[in-house]
Enzyme design. Sequence first.
Site, PDB file in Angstrom:
ATOM      1  N   ASN A   9       0.871  -1.167   0.000  1.00 42.22           N
ATOM      2  CA  ASN A   9       0.000   0.000   0.000  1.00 42.22           C
ATOM      3  C   ASN A   9       0.912   1.222   0.000  1.00 42.22           C
ATOM      4  OD1 ASN A   9      -1.770   2.070   0.440  1.00 42.22           O
ATOM      5  ND2 ASN A   9      -2.401   1.427   2.498  1.00 42.22           N
ATOM      6  N   LYS A  11       0.174   4.277  -0.275  1.00 40.51           N
ATOM      7  CA  LYS A  11      -0.445   5.472   0.313  1.00 40.51           C
ATOM      8  C   LYS A  11      -0.196   6.685  -0.603  1.00 40.51           C
ATOM      9  CE  LYS A  11      -0.078   3.226   4.734  1.00 40.51           C
ATOM     10  NZ  LYS A  11       0.030   3.314   6.179  1.00 40.51           N
ATOM     11  N   HIS A  97      -9.382   1.463   4.722  1.00 41.42           N
ATOM     12  CA  HIS A  97      -8.129   1.606   5.468  1.00 41.42           C
ATOM     13  C   HIS A  97      -8.361   2.543   6.653  1.00 41.42           C
ATOM     14  CE1 HIS A  97      -4.019   2.647   6.481  1.00 41.42           C
ATOM     15  NE2 HIS A  97      -3.663   1.538   5.852  1.00 41.42           N
ATOM     16  N   GLU A  99      -6.716   4.907   7.764  1.00 40.68           N
ATOM     17  CA  GLU A  99      -6.477   6.325   7.456  1.00 40.68           C
ATOM     18  C   GLU A  99      -7.687   6.928   6.754  1.00 40.68           C
ATOM     19  OE1 GLU A  99      -2.775   5.599   5.461  1.00 40.68           O
ATOM     20  OE2 GLU A  99      -1.885   5.031   7.382  1.00 40.68           O
ATOM     21  N   GLU A 169      -5.182  -4.701  10.466  1.00 37.52           N
ATOM     22  CA  GLU A 169      -4.141  -3.694  10.690  1.00 37.52           C
ATOM     23  C   GLU A 169      -4.412  -2.958  11.998  1.00 37.52           C
ATOM     24  OE1 GLU A 169      -2.327  -2.494   6.646  1.00 37.52           O
ATOM     25  OE2 GLU A 169      -4.024  -1.198   7.017  1.00 37.52           O
ATOM     26  N   GLY A 175       2.811   2.428  10.748  1.00 34.95           N
ATOM     27  CA  GLY A 175       3.793   3.502  10.608  1.00 34.95           C
ATOM     28  C   GLY A 175       4.519   3.854  11.890  1.00 34.95           C
ATOM     29  N   SER A 214       3.661  -2.056  10.207  1.00 33.18           N
ATOM     30  CA  SER A 214       5.115  -2.158  10.405  1.00 33.18           C
ATOM     31  C   SER A 214       5.667  -3.536  10.077  1.00 33.18           C
ATOM     32  CB  SER A 214       5.505  -1.724  11.827  1.00 33.18           C
ATOM     33  OG  SER A 214       5.122  -0.387  12.052  1.00 33.18           O
TER      34      SER A 214
HETATM   35  P1  13P Z   1       3.289   0.455   7.565  1.00 41.17           P
HETATM   36  O1  13P Z   1       3.806  -0.823   7.003  1.00 41.17           O
HETATM   37  O2  13P Z   1       4.024   1.669   7.077  1.00 41.17           O
HETATM   38  O3  13P Z   1       3.156   0.404   9.051  1.00 41.17           O
HETATM   39  O4  13P Z   1       1.791   0.659   6.994  1.00 41.17           O
HETATM   40  C1  13P Z   1       0.889  -0.379   7.115  1.00 41.17           C
HETATM   41  C2  13P Z   1      -0.350  -0.032   6.391  1.00 41.17           C
HETATM   42  O5  13P Z   1      -1.094   0.845   6.790  1.00 41.17           O
HETATM   43  C3  13P Z   1      -0.640  -0.761   5.142  1.00 41.17           C
HETATM   44  O6  13P Z   1      -1.920  -0.508   4.700  1.00 41.17           O
END
Ligand code: 13P
Length: 256
Positions: A9, A11, A97, A99, A169, A175, A214
Amino acid sequence: MRRFLIAGNWKMNCGPKETSTLLQGIEEEMNTLPKEVDGLVCPPTISLTTAADELQNIDGMALGAQNMHYEDNGAFTGEVSTTMLNEVNCEYVILGHSERRQYFGETDKTVNAKVNKALNDSLKPVICVGESLEQRKADEHVLRVKKQVQGALIGVEDEDADNIVIAYEPIWAIGTGETATPDQAQEMHKMIREVLAELYTEAADSVRILYGGSMKPHNAEELLEQPDVDGGLIGGASLKADSFTKIIKIAEQLSS
Ligand code: 13P
């Protein structure tokens, strides 16, 4: 029985130019994915066409979007439709997601509308679920995630369930460099599979449940080796050809 799916992903990273560079980097490391592993990259909308072109050189790596609207077309400024995603060869779409839920007002209800629309129009939804740190501390994580899974799947029939992917997640692991322990991940993935088993007669065993939060080359093995962890939804580590392909290779080793 379930093939690993290793998904990136991206982003809000990588416009068309950087998309070409990153995918060429992946191609240099690996122009054919191991036969045991499915790959997926989900760049921003503006880079999907470029990515579709580059992916012709990487066997076994599919293309996905990060969001879509549940209407066919119309006055929805800034949105993209399933028809548009089909036109640029998207096979998957990430939905719900954390976010998007946190910053863009997505709810279980809108996620559910999108899941049904995606399936109806031949896109495979990667449905994201996960609890906040407060919910985990209050011991509400199981209930919260269960509700998210059930809410997302309202109206999804048995025959479509095979085409869904769930991504667990935990928000506190996204992150942050802090990962769920393998035991924590397995506990939640197993619970999600039980929820699927209550809803579907056969699909529960075949639906892939990815871990996200992560995941990096140094911790991928212990997570992917859990019986109900069928791959990863990877943010930061998917933005470097080297770390992304390393995780794919770890999945390959665990499959053989
Ligand atoms: P990270 O791997 O940067 O923690 O992000 C995970 C994520 O949100 C994937 O959708």
